[in-house]
Design a protein around this motif. Sequence first.
Motif, mmCIF file in Angstrom:
data_model
loop_
_atom_site.group_PDB
_atom_site.id
_atom_site.type_symbol
_atom_site.label_atom_id
_atom_site.label_comp_id
_atom_site.label_asym_id
_atom_site.label_seq_id
_atom_site.Cartn_x
_atom_site.Cartn_y
_atom_site.Cartn_z
ATOM 1 N N GLY A 121 -20.493 -2.816 -41.156
ATOM 2 C CA GLY A 121 -20.597 -3.678 -40.136
ATOM 3 C C GLY A 121 -22.021 -4.278 -39.846
ATOM 4 N N PHE A 122 -23.092 -3.399 -39.986
ATOM 5 C CA PHE A 122 -24.390 -4.023 -39.484
ATOM 6 C C PHE A 122 -24.750 -4.709 -40.484
ATOM 7 N N LEU A 123 -24.246 -4.668 -41.893
ATOM 8 C CA LEU A 123 -24.559 -5.420 -42.842
ATOM 9 C C LEU A 123 -24.091 -6.861 -43.041
ATOM 10 N N SER A 124 -22.992 -7.054 -42.220
ATOM 11 C CA SER A 124 -22.266 -8.156 -42.067
ATOM 12 C C SER A 124 -22.839 -9.230 -41.155
ATOM 13 N N VAL A 125 -23.327 -8.696 -40.148
ATOM 14 C CA VAL A 125 -24.060 -9.461 -39.450
ATOM 15 C C VAL A 125 -25.562 -9.858 -39.879
ATOM 16 N N TYR A 126 -26.150 -8.794 -40.504
ATOM 17 C CA TYR A 126 -27.405 -9.194 -41.083
ATOM 18 C C TYR A 126 -27.540 -9.855 -41.952
ATOM 19 N N PHE B 207 -31.701 -18.590 -36.152
ATOM 20 C CA PHE B 207 -31.983 -19.186 -37.783
ATOM 21 C C PHE B 207 -30.859 -20.095 -38.124
ATOM 22 N N ASN B 208 -29.451 -19.939 -37.434
ATOM 23 C CA ASN B 208 -28.508 -20.718 -37.883
ATOM 24 C C ASN B 208 -28.487 -21.869 -37.162
ATOM 25 N N THR B 209 -28.494 -21.653 -36.009
ATOM 26 C CA THR B 209 -28.596 -23.019 -35.015
ATOM 27 C C THR B 209 -29.753 -24.034 -35.650
ATOM 28 N N TRP B 210 -30.866 -23.400 -35.960
ATOM 29 C CA TRP B 210 -31.972 -24.304 -36.376
ATOM 30 C C TRP B 210 -31.555 -24.888 -37.478
ATOM 31 N N LEU C 160 -25.387 -12.628 -42.192
ATOM 32 C CA LEU C 160 -25.442 -14.099 -41.618
ATOM 33 C C LEU C 160 -26.795 -14.333 -41.168
ATOM 34 N N THR C 161 -27.686 -13.520 -40.666
ATOM 35 C CA THR C 161 -29.023 -13.811 -40.031
ATOM 36 C C THR C 161 -30.035 -14.243 -41.190
ATOM 37 N N LEU C 162 -29.703 -13.405 -42.194
ATOM 38 C CA LEU C 162 -30.614 -13.525 -43.620
ATOM 39 C C LEU C 162 -30.300 -14.862 -44.287
ATOM 40 N N LEU C 163 -28.867 -15.302 -44.554
ATOM 41 C CA LEU C 163 -28.243 -16.367 -45.181
ATOM 42 C C LEU C 163 -28.752 -17.541 -44.125
ATOM 43 N N GLY C 164 -28.728 -17.284 -42.932
ATOM 44 C CA GLY C 164 -29.030 -18.541 -42.021
ATOM 45 C C GLY C 164 -30.497 -18.766 -42.277
ATOM 46 N N LEU D 163 -28.037 0.381 -31.784
ATOM 47 C CA LEU D 163 -27.786 -0.956 -30.841
ATOM 48 C C LEU D 163 -29.042 -1.997 -30.583
ATOM 49 N N PRO D 164 -30.316 -1.151 -30.559
ATOM 50 C CA PRO D 164 -31.283 -2.221 -30.454
ATOM 51 C C PRO D 164 -31.553 -3.009 -31.529
ATOM 52 N N HIS D 165 -31.429 -2.394 -32.612
ATOM 53 C CA HIS D 165 -31.572 -3.120 -33.971
ATOM 54 C C HIS D 165 -30.380 -4.370 -33.967
ATOM 55 N N PHE D 166 -29.263 -3.919 -33.480
ATOM 56 C CA PHE D 166 -28.176 -4.849 -33.610
ATOM 57 C C PHE D 166 -28.429 -6.055 -32.792
ATOM 58 N N ILE D 167 -28.917 -5.668 -31.798
ATOM 59 C CA ILE D 167 -28.954 -6.795 -30.719
ATOM 60 C C ILE D 167 -29.966 -8.021 -31.277
ATOM 61 N N ALA D 168 -31.015 -7.192 -31.753
ATOM 62 C CA ALA D 168 -32.182 -7.966 -32.513
ATOM 63 C C ALA D 168 -31.804 -8.879 -33.681
ATOM 64 N N ILE D 169 -30.987 -8.438 -34.559
ATOM 65 C CA ILE D 169 -30.383 -9.174 -35.657
ATOM 66 C C ILE D 169 -29.648 -10.397 -35.099
#
Lengths: 248, 372
Positions: free
Chosen positions: B263-268, B360-363, B270-274, B347-353
Amino acid sequence: MDNNIAIKADKLTKRFGDFVAVDAITFDVKQGEIFGFVGANGAGKTTAMRILCGLSTPTSGTATVAGFDVYKDAEKIKKNIGYMSQKFSLYEDLTVMENITFYAGIYGLSDKDIKDRGAELLDRLGIAHEAKTFVGSLPLGWKQKLAFSVAVIHRPKIVFLDEPTGGVDPVTRRQFWDLIYEASDRGITVFVTTHYMDEAEYCGRVSVMVDGRIDAFDTPANLKKKFSVDSMNKVFYELARGAKRKAD
Amino acid sequence: MRTLRFLLQKEFRQILRSRSLLISIVLGPIIQLTLLPLAANFEVKKIAVAVVDHDHSSYSEKLIAKIYASPYFTGGRYRESYKDAAKLVEQNKADIVLEIPQNFEDNLVRDGNAEIFIAVNAINGTKAGVGSGYLANIIADYNQDIRLQWSQPGHFSEASAIDLVNENWYNPFMNYFLYMVPGLMVSLLTGIGAFSASLNIVKEKEIGTIEQINVTPIKKSTFILGKLIPYWVLSMFVFTIGMLISRFAYSIVPVGNISLLYGFLSVYLLTLLGAGLLISTYSDTQQQAVSLAFFFVLVFNMISGVFTPIDSMPGWGKVLSYISPMSHFASVMRMVVLKGSTFIDILPHFIAIVILGVIFNTWAILNYRKTT
């Protein structure tokens, strides 16, 4: 607006800093016409064409393409035009049919249309047996003809061709022009840039660009009469002699 | 949505046909995960100690014997003078020189106090630090032995009555792989994701197909999604391979919930690829994109906490590490695998990513222009 006008430009200008790439050009293209956009390298042809395709925003002046404004409705213009750029723009690591499917698909054609028009296209080009060949391994002439056919697969109102026959042999160029005539017969307006003057002879009307301006704009026959010469080549030479810009 | 289907079909075809890409993103990690953990080992063994014993007494013999009995030190290098011993260090044949002065035993017995000299070769910092630490421990132990020996029954013993016992939580046997393999997986996934995503759009710029895409009525966000999803799927696949390798080659079974990791990886991702796509939108050539991606991946790695602890970084390092998505994934990976942390813990790490991902993605979407 006038229904017979496909493209209309009025004092269209594009500056890059101090450099005026396109200098207040005014012209119109009639529906179904084959319109030649002629000029030396660096005269501003490609920049003007990119504005009309919605790839570049003009600095000043107005232009409408297929009835849509280039400032406000660039995305609507894109639904109504086809474009073939100077650089070869099909995916070499996809097969002929995969390229057709991809471009037809992103223009929103239905699966049935993709299949039917794809087959029709391959038939017309006589390359049905190459449907599964990678585009990268096709000869250049075939690639260009395929790129043109893909650019009109969604049956646009207007197709823009940016030096489509660069580096192609005379026989293939002739065949390429047959395709252009066929498209024109089907009612597609053709806007083509070239610096082959024999190709300029094939066009309904020609505009000659020099240093970002349109210096002459008429049918090939009238242009030849006006300059009292017997070929477009000489017309072009008369006009381009005065050019200040160096070819890039 | 229909447009997206055609984009994805095209991307997958291209990815699956590119042999060099497949090798570097699938076979590469397999090889790296099986070899790297064996090589990237911080354990220090075989520290060569050169001894210069000017005393030749029974006490000095005892000390030397005690040092060489330790599995960390290799001995047999006796020299007559410090100069000769130092030469061994210069030739890289010794890491530490231990010099025992004359009258070592006399001083010890008479004054209860003697000095010895240790010189450490600090070229290899880790070895020097850990080695001299071990050596200090052994000498302290030796001190203790002597004091115990001397303290008379009935007398108040001078020996320290407090005995320190260490217990290593979450990794009681100090299994090096347990710590390093999850960290290396984070590092590999980050590298693969950042490079493949940053090369992608710029490749279309280089071959000219982007022009053709830009004259179609395709939406910017659809196009970006079409570029993002294939590498997301691919990275999930690589992660699964990595988990299997760490399970079967290193017997690492995550204490926590594996689905939490996914679950965490799937969001991570998106962030990284963005972030990768963002690099791509700023580059005109693949070369530029690679240089930029290399720079960021290197910085991400250094401040990620995978190789060095974040706690010992200076303040600015901690800030950098907080805005680098990789550090969050590295923390979560170790928390879940070693400690069995739950969603609330991470959770804090989750919110951060999530925040970084949105940025990143909007940018990237804003910066990917269909018009110039």
